[in-house]
Design a protein around this motif. Structure first.
Motif, PDB file in Angstrom:
ATOM      1  N   ASP A  45      41.055  50.601  42.764  1.00  0.00           N
ATOM      2  CA  ASP A  45      40.368  49.606  41.910  1.00  0.00           C
ATOM      3  C   ASP A  45      39.041  49.255  42.568  1.00  0.00           C
ATOM      4  O   ASP A  45      38.982  48.914  43.745  1.00  0.00           O
ATOM      5  N   GLY A  47      37.086  46.594  42.022  1.00  0.00           N
ATOM      6  CA  GLY A  47      36.815  45.178  42.250  1.00  0.00           C
ATOM      7  C   GLY A  47      36.131  44.500  41.055  1.00  0.00           C
ATOM      8  O   GLY A  47      36.342  44.932  39.902  1.00  0.00           O
ATOM      9  N   PHE A  49      35.859  42.036  44.614  1.00  0.00           N
ATOM     10  CA  PHE A  49      36.807  41.410  45.501  1.00  0.00           C
ATOM     11  C   PHE A  49      36.177  40.197  46.175  1.00  0.00           C
ATOM     12  O   PHE A  49      34.939  40.169  46.366  1.00  0.00           O
ATOM     13  N   LYS A  51      39.806  39.361  44.354  1.00  0.00           N
ATOM     14  CA  LYS A  51      40.166  39.392  42.940  1.00  0.00           C
ATOM     15  C   LYS A  51      41.485  38.669  42.763  1.00  0.00           C
ATOM     16  O   LYS A  51      42.441  38.930  43.498  1.00  0.00           O
ATOM     17  N   ASN A  52      41.497  37.704  41.744  1.00  0.00           N
ATOM     18  CA  ASN A  52      42.711  36.947  41.509  1.00  0.00           C
ATOM     19  C   ASN A  52      43.762  37.860  40.909  1.00  0.00           C
ATOM     20  O   ASN A  52      43.514  38.594  39.946  1.00  0.00           O
ATOM     21  N   ARG A  94      45.308  36.280  45.860  1.00  0.00           N
ATOM     22  CA  ARG A  94      44.111  37.072  45.667  1.00  0.00           C
ATOM     23  C   ARG A  94      44.273  38.414  46.396  1.00  0.00           C
ATOM     24  O   ARG A  94      44.967  38.519  47.398  1.00  0.00           O
TER      25      ARG A  94
END
Length: 814
Positions: A45, A47, A49, A51-52, A94
């Motif tokens: 992924d 982001g 970041f 990231k919730n 997170r």
């Protein structure tokens, strides 16, 4: 009303306290108070970041101020430490960076709710399992950069020959990690489709026959791809080497041959068979293997392969018999060590006949040795047969067709010298008594061999064997196996075991019957016979027996009653352990100090005696001297002693002697009265009756018995003597050269003297007085031999000797 409710609540409160006070814990099912949402991570992924991811809550927050804490994988421990965090007041979890699924497929961590003031855990922790979603981000990878395989040429189509493998770390359940295989290319491309590959497991199979002669290796490109949405793939090269196999039969350089050999030839090479082969040299596909398939029924031949040339070498290992046929046919086939492989699509008909080779052998006739029929003559006879017994007849014949000769028989081997064979008929007769127990008999069989010799220019010899099987009779007496034994004089072992033996066979041997006899040692009072089993019997001690040696007489009888009286030498000893006699110690000699001292003293005395002897010998040799060489022979040595002595028996010395004793004075001369030569010389003097007188001694001649003619015999006895002692003077030879004439003259007239008639007579003599030298005849007038040149040296004796002779001669001169 209110009071009743209050009392009821108080009752339940008190009861609850009692329950809590009990030692056992009562579990109650309660409803969980955590409120959360599930979440998933996708690998790689981008982001942004942090990231919730998800937010958690707990219903205890209504009564307490809550703080949240998190720990576990991706938080404070590996893998991916520091990936997750939580807001302690809000409970927001997170994510701080991207994740690679091929490294970590999932995470497991826990969340706790704490009281803000006391930091006590308000509720059970909550576990979170986070799964990382896969994406197709990895292409399949082969386990090797290049694959190499060896495949034999004789591999049949349809067989798996090798395999490849590629690995994809992506999730195979979604197709991202599932690999499929395919052949991209083949080099050489013709013929095509020689190989195929299994798309699922990567195994490579052979579809067509291989031909090493045309193509020796193949190169394949194999592709591996995954089954994801965006397909990823990779490729690898596979090298396949073709190994040669036996696909060609050996080819004979010729199909037939003819050879000639002598009838008596053996262990020789008679033929070499040459072949060619198109397979690789010095491999199992090329190495030839020959086989005689016809004509070797009697194992006369052997064939081998030359490892260098691949030729077949035919040996004759056993002589051929011309009488069994002058011509022989041999058929030989050849093949390879490795079985022949044929492929129908390449070779067509797969049935091929092995090549063969035919040889015609012509046998040249020779003079064969006589042959015995039967080769081994077996005869059975009872032992003990006296000389003159006919045992059998050897029968030898000449098998030649063109070389017929008469045959005579002679003994070849008769170790016991029991037999004789008739040279014409071959009849075997005994010349000694047959004995089965002879050391030359093995297992009751005596072996006797005979030669059959042809009478011809080139005689040959055949050998016949007789096996004489001897039947046993009872002709041997039983005897003791051990004639000497030992026994303790006292103790717990009271007996010894006596063993007997008989050289005869059953039923003329054991079991034996034993009987104890008596003698002057009173054996039966001391011993008795105990238990007897077969060939043994126990000799039991009755009482304590004095130490010493005893002779125990026994009578032994075999099963047929044949008896032998024998004796056992029994040594009685004192046993320390009561069971066995002590081992005698070997005799040793130990010298004491006194003996060693005496030994050295004797050695010292011996050395002193030797030194004294050497000193005396050296002193004696120093006292000798040589007379001048110009002195006349038989010189009279004067010892300066007046007065006359009686005539004595003396021995003349060897004329070659040159030494004269230097001792002077009374008694200086040696006494030779015990010498045999001196006695003979005295007899000569007595027979001649003549002496010469000088000084105190006289040497004269007596004229009363014999004539002058025998005077020469006296000189003949002087040739082997050392000296003549008379009184105190010695008459001895001085010069060897001067004595040669006298010795020759003595040898000439030696035969005139008869020594057997010699007699020694010591008669008194009258000696001349001094001063009458004018009336006495001169000594020169004495003639021992009237006409002899050997006595001429007397004329050269010198004036001093002449004077001495004049005063020493007798009244009646010679």
């Amino acid at each position: 009303m209110c009071f009743g409710i209050y009392a009821l609540v108080l009752f339940f409160t008190i009861d609850l306290c009692r329950v809590e006070a009990r030692p056992s814990v009562v579990l109650h099912r309660t409803k969980r108070r955590w409120i959360s949402g599930t979440f998933q991570l996708t690998e790689e992924d981008s982001g942004p970041f942090p990231k919730n991811a998800v937010k958690v809550a707990n219903d205890r927050s209504t009564n307490h101020t809550i703080l949240f804490s998190i720990k576990g994988q991706g938080v404070d421990v590996d893998p991916e430490k520091g990936l997750f965090s939580i807001d302690r007041e809000s409970g927001q979890i997170r994510v701080h960076h991207k994740v690679d699924r091929e490294k970590t497929k999932q995470f497991l961590f826990q969340v706790d709710a704490l009281d803000k003031e006391t930091l006590e855990v308000l509720d059970d922790h909550m576990l979170y399992r986070v799964v990382v979603n896969d994406i197709n981000d990895n292409a399949p990878e082969f386990t090797q950069d290049i694959y190499k395989f060896d495949v034999r040429e004789n591999t049949y189509p349809g067989k798996e020959i090798c395999s490849v493998e590629a690995k994809d770390p992506d999730d195979a359940r979604r197709g991202n990690g599932k690999v499929s295989y395919s052949i991209v290319s083949q080099n050489p491309s013709i013929p095509s489709n020689v190989f195929k590959i299994n798309s699922e497991n990567g195994s490579i199979l052979l579809q067509k026959c291989l031909n090493y002669d045309t193509i020796k290796s193949y190169s394949l490109v194999i592709k591996a791809r995954d089954n994801g949405l965006n397909v990823l793939s990779s490729s690898v090269t596979v090298q396949i080497n073709v190994l040669d196999s036996n696909t060609h039969l050996p080819i004979l350089s010729q199909q037939a041959a003819s050879i000639k050999i002598d009838e008596d030839a053996n262990n020789i090479v008679i033929l070499r068979v040459n072949v060619t082969d198109e397979d690789n040299p010095h491999t199992p596909a090329w190495n030839a293997r020959y086989k005689i398939v016809e004509g070797n029924e009697y194992n006369n031949y052997r064939i081998e392969t030359d490892p260098e040339t691949n030729e077949g070498i035919l040996f004759l290992i056993k002589s051929l018999d011309y009488e069994q046929g002058p011509r022989r046919n041999i058929r030989i086939t050849v093949e390879n060590e490795e079985p022949l492989f044929t492929c129908q699509e390449i070779n067509g008909d797969t049935s091929k006949k092995l090549p063969d080779f035919t040889t015609v052998v012509t046998v040249k006739d020779k003079n064969d040795a006589p042959v015995f029929f039967p080769s081994i003559l077996t005869v059975q006879e009872v032992e003990g047969q006296k000389p003159g017994k006919t045992l059998g007849r050897f029968n030898a014949t000449d098998t030649d067709k063109f070389y017929k000769h008469s045959i005579r028989y002679v003994k070849a081997s008769d170790p016991a010298e029991w037999m004789s064979v008739d040279s014409s008929t071959g009849v075997v007769t005994t010349v000694k008594t047959l004995d089965r127990e002879s050391p030359y008999v093995n297992n009751s069989v005596y072996t006797f061999t005979v030669y059959a010799i042809e009478e011809g220019e080139d005689p040959t010899t055949g050998t016949g064997t007789m096996h004489l099987s001897l039947v046993d009779i009872n002709d041997n007496q039983p005897y003791l196996l051990e004639s000497s034994q030992e026994m303790c004089d006292d103790g717990e072992v009271k007996f010894i075991t006596i063993t007997a033996q008989d050289n005869d066979l059953d039923p003329f041997s054991g079991p034996f019957t034993f009987e104890l006899l008596d003698n002057e040692q009173h054996i039966t009072d001391k011993w008795k016979l105990g238990k007897a089993t077969g060939n043994t019997v126990q000799l039991v001690r009755k009482k304590t027996i004095p130490v010493g040696k005893y002779i125990v007489p026994l009578k032994i009888q075999d099963r047929q009653g044949f008896t032998q009286e024998t004796s056992l030498n029994l040594c009685i000893c004192h046993c320390l352990d009561g069971k066995t006699c002590p081992v005698p110690k070997p005799a040793t000699t130990i010298l004491s100090g006194a003996a060693i001292g005496l030994l050295f003293a004797g050695l010292l005395l011996f050395l002193l005696g030797f030194c004294l002897f050497s000193f005396c010998t050296f002193t004696r040799k120093k006292g000798q001297y040589s007379l001048p060489c110009n002195e006349p022979m038989w010189t009279l040595v004067n010892y300066n002693e007046e007065g006359g002595n009686a005539d004595s028996q003396t021995t003349p010395l060897d004329p070659s002697s040159q030494l004269v004793s230097s001792d002077t004075g009374l008694g200086a001369g040696r006494d030779l009265s015990n010498n045999s030569s001196a006695q003979k010389y005295a007899q000569v003097l007595h027979r001649e009756k003549g002496f010469l007188s000088y000084g105190g001694g006289t040497v004269r001649r007596d004229n009363t018995s014999h004539g002058h003619g025998h005077g020469m015999n006296t000189w003949a006895k002087w040739q082997n003597v050392e000296s003549l002692q008379h009184g105190d003077s010695i008459l001895r030879p001085i010069n060897t050269l001067q004595g040669l004439g006298a010795q020759a003259w003595a040898n000439k007239h030696h035969s005139e003297l008869d020594t057997d008639d010699m007699e020694v007579n010591y008669e008194p003599h009258v000696y001349s007085y001094e001063g009458d030298e004018q009336c006495e005849p001169c000594l020169d007038a004495i003639s021992i031999v009237e006409s002899s040149s050997a006595s001429d040296y007397l004329n050269d004796l010198g004036p001093m000797f002449v004077k001495l002779a004049r005063i020493s001669q007798r009244e009646n001169p010679l």
